[in-house]
Design an enzyme around this catalytic site. Structure first.
Site, PDB file in Angstrom:
ATOM      1  CB  VAL A  15      -1.002   0.074   1.181  1.00  0.00           C
ATOM      2  CG1 VAL A  15      -2.075  -0.986   1.050  1.00  0.00           C
ATOM      3  CG2 VAL A  15      -0.288   0.008   2.529  1.00  0.00           C
ATOM      4  CG  ASN A  27      -0.527   5.558  -1.978  1.00  0.00           C
ATOM      5  OD1 ASN A  27      -0.363   6.603  -2.614  1.00  0.00           O
ATOM      6  ND2 ASN A  27       0.491   4.780  -1.636  1.00  0.00           N
ATOM      7  CE1 TYR A  47       0.270  -0.481  14.600  1.00  0.00           C
ATOM      8  CE2 TYR A  47      -0.189   0.200  16.848  1.00  0.00           C
ATOM      9  CZ  TYR A  47      -0.568  -0.463  15.704  1.00  0.00           C
ATOM     10  OH  TYR A  47      -1.789  -1.103  15.649  1.00  0.00           O
ATOM     11  CE  LYS A  65      -2.375   1.406  12.638  1.00  0.00           C
ATOM     12  NZ  LYS A  65      -3.367   0.870  11.702  1.00  0.00           N
ATOM     13  CE1 TYR A  91      -5.452  13.047   1.952  1.00  0.00           C
ATOM     14  CE2 TYR A  91      -6.877  12.792   0.035  1.00  0.00           C
ATOM     15  CZ  TYR A  91      -5.609  12.878   0.584  1.00  0.00           C
ATOM     16  OH  TYR A  91      -4.508  12.798  -0.230  1.00  0.00           O
TER      17      TYR A  91
HETATM   18  P1  NAD Z   1      -1.808  -8.369  11.139  1.00  0.00           P
HETATM   19  O1  NAD Z   1      -0.363  -8.088  11.239  1.00  0.00           O
HETATM   20  O2  NAD Z   1      -2.280  -9.765  11.267  1.00  0.00           O
HETATM   21  O3  NAD Z   1      -2.424  -7.760   9.810  1.00  0.00           O
HETATM   22  C1  NAD Z   1      -1.889  -6.694   9.097  1.00  0.00           C
HETATM   23  C2  NAD Z   1      -1.893  -7.054   7.626  1.00  0.00           C
HETATM   24  O4  NAD Z   1      -1.361  -5.943   6.859  1.00  0.00           O
HETATM   25  C3  NAD Z   1      -1.000  -8.257   7.308  1.00  0.00           C
HETATM   26  O5  NAD Z   1      -1.697  -9.163   6.486  1.00  0.00           O
HETATM   27  C4  NAD Z   1       0.187  -7.646   6.585  1.00  0.00           C
HETATM   28  O6  NAD Z   1       0.826  -8.538   5.695  1.00  0.00           O
HETATM   29  C5  NAD Z   1      -0.456  -6.458   5.897  1.00  0.00           C
HETATM   30  N1  NAD Z   1       0.498  -5.397   5.552  1.00  0.00           N
HETATM   31  C6  NAD Z   1       1.458  -4.839   6.357  1.00  0.00           C
HETATM   32  N2  NAD Z   1       2.123  -3.895   5.680  1.00  0.00           N
HETATM   33  C7  NAD Z   1       1.571  -3.830   4.431  1.00  0.00           C
HETATM   34  C8  NAD Z   1       1.837  -3.050   3.280  1.00  0.00           C
HETATM   35  N3  NAD Z   1       2.798  -2.135   3.263  1.00  0.00           N
HETATM   36  N4  NAD Z   1       1.079  -3.263   2.180  1.00  0.00           N
HETATM   37  C9  NAD Z   1       0.099  -4.186   2.172  1.00  0.00           C
HETATM   38  N5  NAD Z   1      -0.180  -4.966   3.236  1.00  0.00           N
HETATM   39  C10 NAD Z   1       0.534  -4.783   4.359  1.00  0.00           C
HETATM   40  O7  NAD Z   1      -2.485  -7.465  12.279  1.00  0.00           O
HETATM   41  P2  NAD Z   1      -4.012  -7.314  12.704  1.00  0.00           P
HETATM   42  O8  NAD Z   1      -4.069  -7.532  14.158  1.00  0.00           O
HETATM   43  O9  NAD Z   1      -4.900  -8.078  11.813  1.00  0.00           O
HETATM   44  O10 NAD Z   1      -4.218  -5.749  12.471  1.00  0.00           O
HETATM   45  C11 NAD Z   1      -4.959  -5.223  11.375  1.00  0.00           C
HETATM   46  C12 NAD Z   1      -5.108  -3.713  11.539  1.00  0.00           C
HETATM   47  O11 NAD Z   1      -5.789  -3.420  12.767  1.00  0.00           O
HETATM   48  C13 NAD Z   1      -3.767  -2.978  11.610  1.00  0.00           C
HETATM   49  O12 NAD Z   1      -3.882  -1.762  10.911  1.00  0.00           O
HETATM   50  C14 NAD Z   1      -3.587  -2.715  13.089  1.00  0.00           C
HETATM   51  O13 NAD Z   1      -2.808  -1.566  13.318  1.00  0.00           O
HETATM   52  C15 NAD Z   1      -5.030  -2.517  13.539  1.00  0.00           C
HETATM   53  N6  NAD Z   1      -5.165  -2.807  14.981  1.00  0.00           N
HETATM   54  C16 NAD Z   1      -5.103  -4.084  15.459  1.00  0.00           C
HETATM   55  C17 NAD Z   1      -5.201  -4.316  16.818  1.00  0.00           C
HETATM   56  C18 NAD Z   1      -5.157  -5.702  17.401  1.00  0.00           C
HETATM   57  O14 NAD Z   1      -5.204  -5.835  18.624  1.00  0.00           O
HETATM   58  N7  NAD Z   1      -5.111  -6.763  16.639  1.00  0.00           N
HETATM   59  C19 NAD Z   1      -5.356  -3.242  17.695  1.00  0.00           C
HETATM   60  C20 NAD Z   1      -5.394  -1.962  17.178  1.00  0.00           C
HETATM   61  C21 NAD Z   1      -5.313  -1.746  15.820  1.00  0.00           C
END
Ligand code: NAD
Ligand code: UDP
Length: 319
Positions: free
Chosen positions: A59, A99, A145, A149, A159
């Site tokens: 991305v 993007n 991070y 965020k 936006y």
């Molecule tokens: P995860 O690491 O399992 O999933 C993140 C996904 O993004 C992965 O599949 C990874 O390969 C993909 N990714 C990373 N960089 C990328 C890039 N440059 N281009 C394309 N794909 C990319 O983590 P998750 O727990 O499923 O988290 C998903 C979202 O939710 C994230 O944005 C995370 O910050 C947010 N989030 C999660 C939690 C939690 O507790 N799980 C808490 C707060 C926020």
């Protein structure tokens, strides 16, 4: 009505559950992922569905497609992974948001940002309402991070105001469940794997720090309700389970549920590790049709343990 939905980070833990749910509801889903922390294994069971497309894409580079809705989840979420290449983490959050917002603007799609409770840093207000600005160290080891965020939130708001893009922001609190990466270093996956393998359970610090753990199905319900909410409500809104536990209590629960003989081992607390965290979910209840979490820790942990147990039975071993 059937929608065409783009999910960035769709092959990750949360993304894969979201893909599944949106397909089940009759939508067409395009999953974009660079597999940094996610995996094809998380979505392989969806590949037979003609309404599901899986695309390898990073991305930080623009992507063009016609869709009705975008869920922007791409970003490593565990401290171990987001600190592995901190500059890349910032690029993913910030350039990824630019993007995807540019795409949403161009095609007039609604776009939802997966933000995080980390925007509150080590909070001085407890529980945390959305109005709290947070206590983040801008140059600490978590800042790639947290600040990435926070910048993404600012981009979403700007936006929306400047370009009239239909944006939504949710702040996700610690979420767990099946398909977490067993080696991504987050506390729930660490403790369960250690317990199942009979290894020592690693408590960072004295284990009295707290988190509020949400089961993934409750989060996905909240995400979908936010996406469907009226245009005037852009958030941010907290999505989390207010039941708060110390890491010692979590370790105890995991040991009980796995019948493990694992012992606790105490290791140094990483820098800037938040002392406490609990969502105030009154805004979500009010704006998202009385949304609240339904799955409590014991039930959610049991389902997650079952998943990791199956992984081990299928031959999974540590790298
Ligand atoms: P995860 O690491 O399992 O999933 C993140 C996904 O993004 C992965 O599949 C990874 O390969 C993909 N990714 C990373 N960089 C990328 C890039 N440059 N281009 C394309 N794909 C990319 O983590 P998750 O727990 O499923 O988290 C998903 C979202 O939710 C994230 O944005 C995370 O910050 C947010 N989030 C999660 C939690 C939690 O507790 N799980 C808490 C707060 C926020
Ligand atoms: N933690 C722990 N042992 C581990 C992994 C994490 O005690 O093996 C602690 C960590 O220090 C933090 C809490 O568990 O206080 C939650 O950590 P996680 O990385 O899951 O999420 P975050 O800190 O981003 O909320």
């Amino acid at each position: 009505m059937k929608k065409r939905v783009l999910i960035t980070g769709g092959a990750g833990f949360i993304g894969s559950h979201l893909c599944e749910r949106l397909l089940k509801e009759g939508n067409e889903v395009i999953c974009l992922d660079n597999y940094f922390t996610g995996s094809k294994d998380n979505v392989v069971h969806l590949l037979d569905n003609p309404y599901f497309e899986l695309i390898r894409h990073d991305v930080t580079h623009p992507y063009f497609i016609e869709v009705d809705e975008i869920y922007n989840l791409a970003c490593p979420a565990s401290p171990v992974h987001y600190q592995y290449n901190s500059i890349k983490t910032i690029k993913t959050s910030v350039m990824g948001a630019i993007n995807m917002l540019g795409l949403a603007k161009r095609i007039k799609a609604r776009i939802l940002q997966a933000s995080t409770s980390e925007v509150y840093g080590d909070p001085l207000i407890h529980p945390q309402p959305e109005s709290y600005w947070g206590n983040v160290n801008p140059i600490g080891i978590r800042s790639c991070y947290d600040e990435g965020k926070r910048c993404a939130e600012s981009l979403f708001v700007n936006y929306n105001e400047q370009n009239n893009v239909d944006t939504k922001i949710i702040r996700i609190f610690n979420t767990y469940g099946p398909r977490m990466n067993p080696e991504d270093g987050r506390v729930v996956s660490n403790f369960i794997m250690q317990a199942l393998l009979g290894e020592e359970i690693t408590i960072f610090g004295n284990g009295e720090q707290t988190r509020s753990f949400q089961y993934v199905d409750d989060l996905v319900e909240g995400m979908i309700r936010m996406m469907k909410s009226g245009k005037e409500f852009a958030g941010p809104v907290n999505i989390g389970n207010p039941n708060e536990f110390s890491m010692l209590e979590l370790a105890q629960k995991v040991i009980e549920l796995t019948n493990s003989k694992s012992k606790l081992i105490f290791q140094p607390l990483p820098a800037d590790d938040p002392t406490q965290r609990q969502p105030d979910i009154s805004l979500a209840k009010k704006e998202l049709d009385n949304w609240e979490p339904n799955v409590q820790l014991k039930e959610g942990l049991s389902k997650t343990i079952e998943y990791f147990d199956q992984l081990l039975k299928n031959g999974w071993t540590r790298k």
